[in-house]
Write a protein that holds these residues in place. Structure first.
Motif, PDB file in Angstrom:
ATOM      1  N   ALA A 150       0.816  -1.210   0.000  1.00  0.00           N
ATOM      2  CA  ALA A 150       0.000   0.000   0.000  1.00  0.00           C
ATOM      3  C   ALA A 150       0.846   1.255   0.000  1.00  0.00           C
ATOM      4  O   ALA A 150       0.361   2.344  -0.277  1.00  0.00           O
ATOM      5  CB  ALA A 150      -0.910   0.020   1.229  1.00  0.00           C
ATOM      6  N   GLY A 151       2.110   1.107   0.326  1.00  0.00           N
ATOM      7  CA  GLY A 151       2.946   2.273   0.527  1.00  0.00           C
ATOM      8  C   GLY A 151       3.709   2.749  -0.677  1.00  0.00           C
ATOM      9  O   GLY A 151       3.226   3.576  -1.461  1.00  0.00           O
ATOM     10  N   ILE A 152       4.894   2.201  -0.857  1.00  0.00           N
ATOM     11  CA  ILE A 152       5.829   2.797  -1.785  1.00  0.00           C
ATOM     12  C   ILE A 152       5.355   2.729  -3.231  1.00  0.00           C
ATOM     13  O   ILE A 152       5.627   3.607  -4.034  1.00  0.00           O
ATOM     14  CB  ILE A 152       7.224   2.141  -1.626  1.00  0.00           C
ATOM     15  N   PHE A 153       4.617   1.677  -3.602  1.00  0.00           N
ATOM     16  CA  PHE A 153       4.137   1.581  -4.979  1.00  0.00           C
ATOM     17  C   PHE A 153       2.905   2.446  -5.209  1.00  0.00           C
ATOM     18  O   PHE A 153       2.744   3.026  -6.279  1.00  0.00           O
ATOM     19  CB  PHE A 153       3.808   0.126  -5.315  1.00  0.00           C
ATOM     20  N   ALA A 154       2.035   2.515  -4.223  1.00  0.00           N
ATOM     21  CA  ALA A 154       0.733   3.151  -4.427  1.00  0.00           C
ATOM     22  C   ALA A 154       0.752   4.662  -4.284  1.00  0.00           C
ATOM     23  O   ALA A 154       0.046   5.362  -5.023  1.00  0.00           O
ATOM     24  CB  ALA A 154      -0.281   2.556  -3.458  1.00  0.00           C
ATOM     25  N   ILE A 155       1.536   5.200  -3.361  1.00  0.00           N
ATOM     26  CA  ILE A 155       1.356   6.621  -3.044  1.00  0.00           C
ATOM     27  C   ILE A 155       2.621   7.462  -3.158  1.00  0.00           C
ATOM     28  O   ILE A 155       2.582   8.655  -2.832  1.00  0.00           O
ATOM     29  CB  ILE A 155       0.790   6.790  -1.619  1.00  0.00           C
ATOM     30  N   LEU A 156       3.718   6.899  -3.646  1.00  0.00           N
ATOM     31  CA  LEU A 156       4.947   7.685  -3.721  1.00  0.00           C
ATOM     32  C   LEU A 156       4.753   8.946  -4.557  1.00  0.00           C
ATOM     33  O   LEU A 156       5.199  10.034  -4.185  1.00  0.00           O
ATOM     34  CB  LEU A 156       6.079   6.828  -4.292  1.00  0.00           C
ATOM     35  N   GLY A 157       4.084   8.810  -5.700  1.00  0.00           N
ATOM     36  CA  GLY A 157       3.854   9.972  -6.552  1.00  0.00           C
ATOM     37  C   GLY A 157       2.982  11.016  -5.891  1.00  0.00           C
ATOM     38  O   GLY A 157       3.209  12.229  -6.052  1.00  0.00           O
ATOM     39  N   GLN A 158       1.980  10.574  -5.125  1.00  0.00           N
ATOM     40  CA  GLN A 158       1.103  11.525  -4.443  1.00  0.00           C
ATOM     41  C   GLN A 158       1.838  12.271  -3.327  1.00  0.00           C
ATOM     42  O   GLN A 158       1.599  13.456  -3.102  1.00  0.00           O
ATOM     43  CB  GLN A 158      -0.104  10.787  -3.877  1.00  0.00           C
ATOM     44  N   VAL A 159       2.732  11.557  -2.639  1.00  0.00           N
ATOM     45  CA  VAL A 159       3.545  12.215  -1.614  1.00  0.00           C
ATOM     46  C   VAL A 159       4.458  13.245  -2.260  1.00  0.00           C
ATOM     47  O   VAL A 159       4.627  14.365  -1.751  1.00  0.00           O
ATOM     48  CB  VAL A 159       4.372  11.174  -0.827  1.00  0.00           C
ATOM     49  N   ALA A 160       5.063  12.902  -3.404  1.00  0.00           N
ATOM     50  CA  ALA A 160       5.952  13.836  -4.114  1.00  0.00           C
ATOM     51  C   ALA A 160       5.203  15.083  -4.566  1.00  0.00           C
ATOM     52  O   ALA A 160       5.761  16.186  -4.576  1.00  0.00           O
ATOM     53  CB  ALA A 160       6.577  13.135  -5.319  1.00  0.00           C
ATOM     54  N   GLU A 161       3.935  14.917  -4.913  1.00  0.00           N
ATOM     55  CA  GLU A 161       3.129  16.054  -5.368  1.00  0.00           C
ATOM     56  C   GLU A 161       2.993  17.114  -4.280  1.00  0.00           C
ATOM     57  O   GLU A 161       2.912  18.309  -4.573  1.00  0.00           O
ATOM     58  CB  GLU A 161       1.751  15.542  -5.786  1.00  0.00           C
ATOM     59  N   ASP A 196       1.043   7.574 -10.577  1.00  0.00           N
ATOM     60  CA  ASP A 196       0.510   6.273 -10.187  1.00  0.00           C
ATOM     61  C   ASP A 196       1.457   5.107 -10.465  1.00  0.00           C
ATOM     62  O   ASP A 196       1.194   3.979 -10.059  1.00  0.00           O
ATOM     63  CB  ASP A 196      -0.822   6.018 -10.898  1.00  0.00           C
ATOM     64  N   PHE A 197       2.555   5.368 -11.182  1.00  0.00           N
ATOM     65  CA  PHE A 197       3.536   4.315 -11.470  1.00  0.00           C
ATOM     66  C   PHE A 197       4.952   4.888 -11.444  1.00  0.00           C
ATOM     67  O   PHE A 197       5.780   4.609 -12.314  1.00  0.00           O
ATOM     68  CB  PHE A 197       3.243   3.649 -12.818  1.00  0.00           C
ATOM     69  N   ALA A 198       5.232   5.676 -10.403  1.00  0.00           N
ATOM     70  CA  ALA A 198       6.492   6.414 -10.320  1.00  0.00           C
ATOM     71  C   ALA A 198       7.718   5.502 -10.274  1.00  0.00           C
ATOM     72  O   ALA A 198       8.751   5.801 -10.873  1.00  0.00           O
ATOM     73  CB  ALA A 198       6.473   7.340  -9.099  1.00  0.00           C
ATOM     74  N   LEU A 199       7.622   4.382  -9.575  1.00  0.00           N
ATOM     75  CA  LEU A 199       8.777   3.489  -9.481  1.00  0.00           C
ATOM     76  C   LEU A 199       9.122   2.881 -10.833  1.00  0.00           C
ATOM     77  O   LEU A 199      10.296   2.736 -11.174  1.00  0.00           O
ATOM     78  CB  LEU A 199       8.527   2.374  -8.459  1.00  0.00           C
TER      79      LEU A 199
END
Length: 438
Positions: A27-38, A264-267
């Protein structure tokens, strides 16, 4: 509270850690990394570091509670000890259940989004919820098979994704000629406001909240009074290290605008400059493994918690003609709700709803410990107070951000919270009146 599918001492310490990391990394690094960066901009890695610190203060109460009240109901039992079998306990428990169901749909849609990266050319977004629904159904089947299959699958997938994601992070940093000067934030994506950074913390905390699923393993864990707390601590430490390494690896390979564009697919996007085509395939494969294990572990935890709530007569239950025990029924209900959310909500709004509901629930738990249980469980009042204050600051900032950018999320969140509290109050009062008549 035991059933034919879930037996005492059927989950080892390693298995409990695997369940916790399974939910968190999925739920963490794959799902919301881009939203946190925003929201955090160039401070992206620090959002996960401070998110771990805030979660660490919150987890203290859960460790203390699990040492004293190990139970298959986890948080539901903790709230009962703090508030009794009333509206607050029932409503707060349901908020946790809803937050976990929301996380399941968040991870399911992430699975669909990353899987589509394997196909060249334009692919219809229609397939994102379709693939997400398929994942939920597969996870449902694995959960029906019982603890042994669940524990083995969670352990294997935890090893694959922890090792694989660590390899991605370390390799990405090495290929980008990482130096310690890169640890400092840059102005590549502009400066974020204090409120935005606090809002980013709310989302990063959502990435860590999976540790609470360990509490729902309860008496199924070997030596629960010792190992549930240990599993919480170890899973948080593992995820904090992985999140921070990955966030830095992504930051040195992509600019903040590029991370946001591939939100949604930052990694997967970050793997291209560092590893090329094969790196993309490798990262997508890791995302698939991580999201599968995340949904499997979350379904397990929700079914255990809702079963406890049902047996405590805190939520209504109907069989609707289904065979099997209550736990199997709860798996079905959980799957249905997760599928609906997966089909009708996008990643950003799902994550925001989950963060708000979780922070509200966690604050209720912390307050119950501070007010009613700190002497019974020998909890440090200062640590619990700090957890409450940090929760309130982060939640207030996140609500402020959403009020200006996506108020619909707030309306839905407030509506859900009000419906849960009012619905539980009505249900419990009706049940009391019916018992009195009898």
């Amino acid at each position: 509270m035991q059933s034919e599918n879930y037996k005492k001492d059927s989950i080892s310490l390693v298995g409990a850690i695997s369940l916790g990391t399974g939910v968190m990394i999925g739920a963490g690094i794959f799902a919301i990394l881009g939203q946190v960066a925003e929201l955090s901009g160039s401070l992206l890695p620090f959002a996960f570091i401070f998110g771990a610190i805030v979660t660490g203060f919150s987890s203290y109460a859960y460790v203390k509670l699990s040492n004293n009240y190990p139970s298959a109901g986890g948080i539901a039992m903790y709230l009962t000890e703090a508030y009794g079998k009333g509206t607050i306990t029932a409503a707060a428990s349901l908020l946790m259940v809803l937050s976990m169901m929301i996380s399941e749909s968040l991870v399911a849609r992430t699975f669909g989004t990353y899987t589509l990266q394997l196909f060249s050319g334009p692919v219809s977004e229609f397939w994102v919820p379709v693939l997400g629904v398929l994942l939920i159904l597969v996870a449902f089947g694995i959960n029906l098979s019982g603890n042994k299959t669940l524990g083995k699958s969670s352990f294997v997938m935890a090893i694959i994704k922890v090792g694989g994601i660590s390899l991605f992070a370390i390799g990405g940093l090495w290929l980008a000629d990482f130096s310690f000067s890169d640890l400092l934030p840059s102005a590549q994506g502009g400066e974020s406001s204090l409120v935005d950074n606090l809002g980013a913390l709310a989302l990063s905390i959502l990435a860590y909240k999976g540790f609470t699923t360990i509490t729902n393993s309860g008496e199924e864990v070997e030596e629960p009074k010792k190992n549930v707390g240990r599993a919480i601590i170890f899973s948080l430490l593992i995820c904090a290290v992985i999140y921070t390494l990955v966030a830095w690896a992504v930051s040195v390979n992509l600019t903040v605008p590029e991370i946001i564009a591939a939100k949604d697919f930052a990694l997967a996007e970050a793997a291209k400059p560092a590893f090329g085509k094969w790196g993309l395939t490798f990262t997508v494969a890791l995302a698939i493994v991580a999201t599968i294990s995340g949904v499997i572990a979350s379904l397990f935890a929700v079914s255990r918690m809702t079963t406890m709530l049902t047996k405590m007569n805190l939520i209504p239950h109907r069989h609707f003609g289904m065979s099997g025990n209550i736990q199997r029924h709860m798996l079905v209900y959980t799957v249905v709700v997760a599928i609906v959310l997966t089909v009708f909500f996008d990643l950003s709004r799902i994550a925001s709803l989950g963060a708000i509901l979780y922070l509200v629930m966690d604050t209720i738990v912390q307050w119950g410990v501070l007010k009613n249980l700190r002497d019974k469980i020998d909890a440090n009042a200062i640590i619990v107070t700090i957890a409450i204050v940090l929760n309130c600051i982060v939640l207030t900032a996140f609500i402020w951000v959403k009020a200006s950018r996506d108020p619909l999320v707030l309306y839905v969140a407030l509506g859900l919270i009000a419906a849960v509290f009012l619905g539980e109050r009505f249900f419990l009062r009706t049940r009391t009146d019916n018992n009195a008549k009898k």
